[in-house]
Design an enzyme around this catalytic site. Structure first.
Site, short mmCIF file in Angstrom:
data_model
loop_
_atom_site.label_atom_id
_atom_site.label_comp_id
_atom_site.label_asym_id
_atom_site.label_seq_id
_atom_site.Cartn_x
_atom_site.Cartn_y
_atom_site.Cartn_z
N LYS A 230 -24.92 22.79 -13.00
CA LYS A 230 -26.08 22.03 -12.52
C LYS A 230 -26.63 22.66 -11.25
O LYS A 230 -25.86 22.88 -10.32
CB LYS A 230 -25.63 20.60 -12.22
CG LYS A 230 -26.68 19.74 -11.57
CD LYS A 230 -26.11 18.45 -11.06
CE LYS A 230 -27.20 17.72 -10.30
NZ LYS A 230 -26.71 16.59 -9.58
N ARG B 73 -26.41 18.94 2.13
CA ARG B 73 -25.18 18.91 1.33
C ARG B 73 -24.50 20.29 1.24
O ARG B 73 -23.61 20.49 0.43
CB ARG B 73 -25.50 18.42 -0.08
CG ARG B 73 -26.14 17.04 -0.16
CD ARG B 73 -25.68 16.31 -1.41
NE ARG B 73 -26.57 15.24 -1.86
CZ ARG B 73 -26.74 14.08 -1.25
NH1 ARG B 73 -26.10 13.83 -0.11
NH2 ARG B 73 -27.56 13.16 -1.76
N ARG C 146 -33.49 12.22 -5.64
CA ARG C 146 -33.07 11.56 -4.39
C ARG C 146 -34.05 10.48 -3.98
O ARG C 146 -33.66 9.49 -3.37
CB ARG C 146 -32.91 12.61 -3.28
CG ARG C 146 -31.67 13.46 -3.55
CD ARG C 146 -31.34 14.36 -2.39
NE ARG C 146 -30.34 15.35 -2.80
CZ ARG C 146 -30.07 16.46 -2.15
NH1 ARG C 146 -30.72 16.74 -1.03
NH2 ARG C 146 -29.15 17.29 -2.58
N LYS D 124 -21.74 22.74 -9.18
CA LYS D 124 -22.92 22.03 -8.69
C LYS D 124 -23.39 22.67 -7.40
O LYS D 124 -22.63 22.78 -6.43
CB LYS D 124 -22.59 20.56 -8.46
CG LYS D 124 -23.76 19.78 -7.89
CD LYS D 124 -23.52 18.30 -7.85
CE LYS D 124 -24.68 17.60 -7.18
NZ LYS D 124 -24.51 16.16 -7.16
N CYS E 122 -23.17 8.86 -2.82
CA CYS E 122 -24.41 9.06 -2.05
C CYS E 122 -25.44 7.95 -2.25
O CYS E 122 -26.24 7.70 -1.35
CB CYS E 122 -25.02 10.43 -2.34
SG CYS E 122 -25.22 10.77 -4.09
N SER F 261 -33.77 16.83 -12.17
CA SER F 261 -35.03 16.15 -11.92
C SER F 261 -36.16 17.09 -11.52
O SER F 261 -37.30 16.92 -11.94
CB SER F 261 -34.85 15.05 -10.88
OG SER F 261 -34.42 15.60 -9.64
N TYR G 255 -33.94 14.52 -18.68
CA TYR G 255 -34.88 13.39 -18.59
C TYR G 255 -35.88 13.44 -19.73
O TYR G 255 -36.63 12.50 -19.94
CB TYR G 255 -35.57 13.39 -17.22
CG TYR G 255 -34.54 13.29 -16.10
CD1 TYR G 255 -33.94 12.07 -15.82
CD2 TYR G 255 -34.13 14.42 -15.39
CE1 TYR G 255 -32.96 11.98 -14.85
CE2 TYR G 255 -33.15 14.34 -14.41
CZ TYR G 255 -32.57 13.11 -14.14
OH TYR G 255 -31.59 13.02 -13.20
C1 PBG Z 1 -25.34 12.58 -6.88
C2 PBG Z 1 -26.17 13.28 -7.88
C3 PBG Z 1 -27.34 14.02 -7.68
C4 PBG Z 1 -27.77 14.41 -8.93
C5 PBG Z 1 -26.84 13.96 -9.86
N1 PBG Z 1 -25.86 13.27 -9.19
C6 PBG Z 1 -28.10 14.28 -6.44
C7 PBG Z 1 -27.58 15.12 -5.36
O1 PBG Z 1 -26.52 15.76 -5.47
O2 PBG Z 1 -28.23 15.11 -4.32
C8 PBG Z 1 -29.02 15.19 -9.20
C9 PBG Z 1 -29.67 14.88 -10.49
C10 PBG Z 1 -31.05 15.39 -10.62
O3 PBG Z 1 -31.69 15.95 -9.71
O4 PBG Z 1 -31.58 15.20 -11.72
N2 PBG Z 1 -24.36 13.34 -6.30
ZN ZN Z 2 -23.60 12.36 -4.43
#
Ligand code: PBG
Ligand code: ZN
Length: 323
Positions: A246, A215, A203, A193, A120, A272, A311
């Site tokens: 996650k 997604r 993002r 996830k 991505c 995040s 973080y």
């Molecule tokens: C990429 C990815 C993402 C995160 C980790 N790897 C973003 C998403 O799936 O849009 C999110 C990490 C975070 O928000 O701290 N696939």
């Molecule tokens: Zn991704």
């Protein structure tokens, strides 16, 4: 009957320490790191206070700091503005992640390097896979993802961490790693996830917001935990060495269930948006950042996570070392 005096165990700092049921130390923390093709120096990230876009040449400074605090691992994200339909910077030998991984391994050889394996940040659509006619293709994406994993292993990653949620990526990655003799490179699968609102600040930082749609065609519905358990089970069967839940804070119940059901190491991603909530409230003096962060990390460990991507890792390690 006399009063049952539970407060006896809360009388002094040292009694409280002796009877504490959950203890966390820096060995439970993994620090996420953003490495950018474009950054010439550390560039502060507005949506993630305390974090930066790092040039790969300087990222050893950060991992040395993490090492000195007792943090055993980092999770590397490559960031680039050089995006294309085939996500070519994802698997380039001189891609941002590949360069950073090599730099980290030469500055801090003992640091466990996890490489986020996804497309991505590298596709022109911002989707986690290859797109045709506005559809995210599964098997074509898996091929590119496996190739990306091999390039990260070649750069020196200890674990690749597929976060795309395509079907069959774990077995495809295992096969590709074995064929290229990367027998000791492990897989930490983002197995459970969810299509969560909690990735917003990330993002912005990775410039990976989908250009169309969302997604939900590949990530799991946030409230469907049976699907998540099936995803974990499948990934363990396909050869994942470690599985992840996650986001962590809104899925503590799943962490607990997964811990009871599966006998592989379980990690949790304190994402995040969860970090941003604490930071924003602390900035307004509405919460104490240290106490909030420690309470949240403790909850994740208590629920059953063996380690946590967070973080807050640097600050949390400092606080833990202070005691
Ligand atoms: C990429 C990815 C993402 C995160 C980790 N790897 C973003 C998403 O799936 O849009 C999110 C990490 C975070 O928000 O701290 N696939
Ligand atoms: Zn991704």
């Amino acid at each position: 009957m006399t009063v049952k005096r539970l407060r006896r165990l809360r009388q002094s700092e040292n009694i409280r320490r002796l009877v504490a049921e959950t203890r966390i130390d820096p060995s439970r923390l993994v620090l996420p790191i953003f490495v950018s093709d474009e950054a010439e120096e550390e560039t502060p990230l507005e949506s993630m206070p305390g974090h930066f876009h790092w040039p790969s040449s300087r990222v050893g400074l950060l991992t040395k700091q993490a090492e000195s605090l007792g943090i055993p691992g980092v999770l590397v994200f490559g960031v680039t503005e050089d995006k294309d339909p085939g996500a070519s910077r994802a698997f380039a030998h001189d891609g941002p992640a590949q360069q950073a991984i090599a730099e980290i391994k030469s500055s801090t050889p003992g640091m466990v390097v996890f490489a986020d394996t996804c497309l991505c940040g590298y596709t022109d659509t911002g989707h986690c896979g290859i797109v045709e006619n506005e559809k995210v293709l599964n098997d074509a994406s898996v091929e590119v993802i496996a190739r990306t994993a091999v390039s990260q292993a070649e750069a020196g990653a200890d674990f690749v961490a597929p976060s795309d949620m395509m079907d069959g990526r774990v077995v495809a990655i295992r096969r590709a790693l074995d064929q290229t003799r990367h027998l000791d490179t492990g897989i930490m699968s983002y197995a459970a996830k969810f299509a969560s609102s909690m990735y917003g600040p990330f993002r912005k930082v990775a410039s990976s917001t989908p250009a169309f749609g969302d997604r939900r065609g590949y990530q799991i519905d946030p409230h469907s935990h049976r699907q998540a358990l099936a995803s974990i089970e499948r990934d363990v069967d396909e050869g994942a060495d470690i599985v992840m839940v996650k986001p962590a804070l809104v899925n503590l119940d799943l962490i607990k269930t997964a811990r009871e059901r599966f006998d592989v190491p379980l990690s949790a991603y304190n994402v995040s948006g969860e970090y941003a909530m604490v930071k924003a409230a602390a900035a307004k003096d509405w919460m104490d950042e240290r106490r909030a962060a420690m309470e949240i990390l403790g909850a994740m460990v208590r629920a059953g996570a063996d380690f946590v991507m967070t973080y807050h890792a640097l600050d949390a390690a400092r606080w833990m070392n202070e005691g």
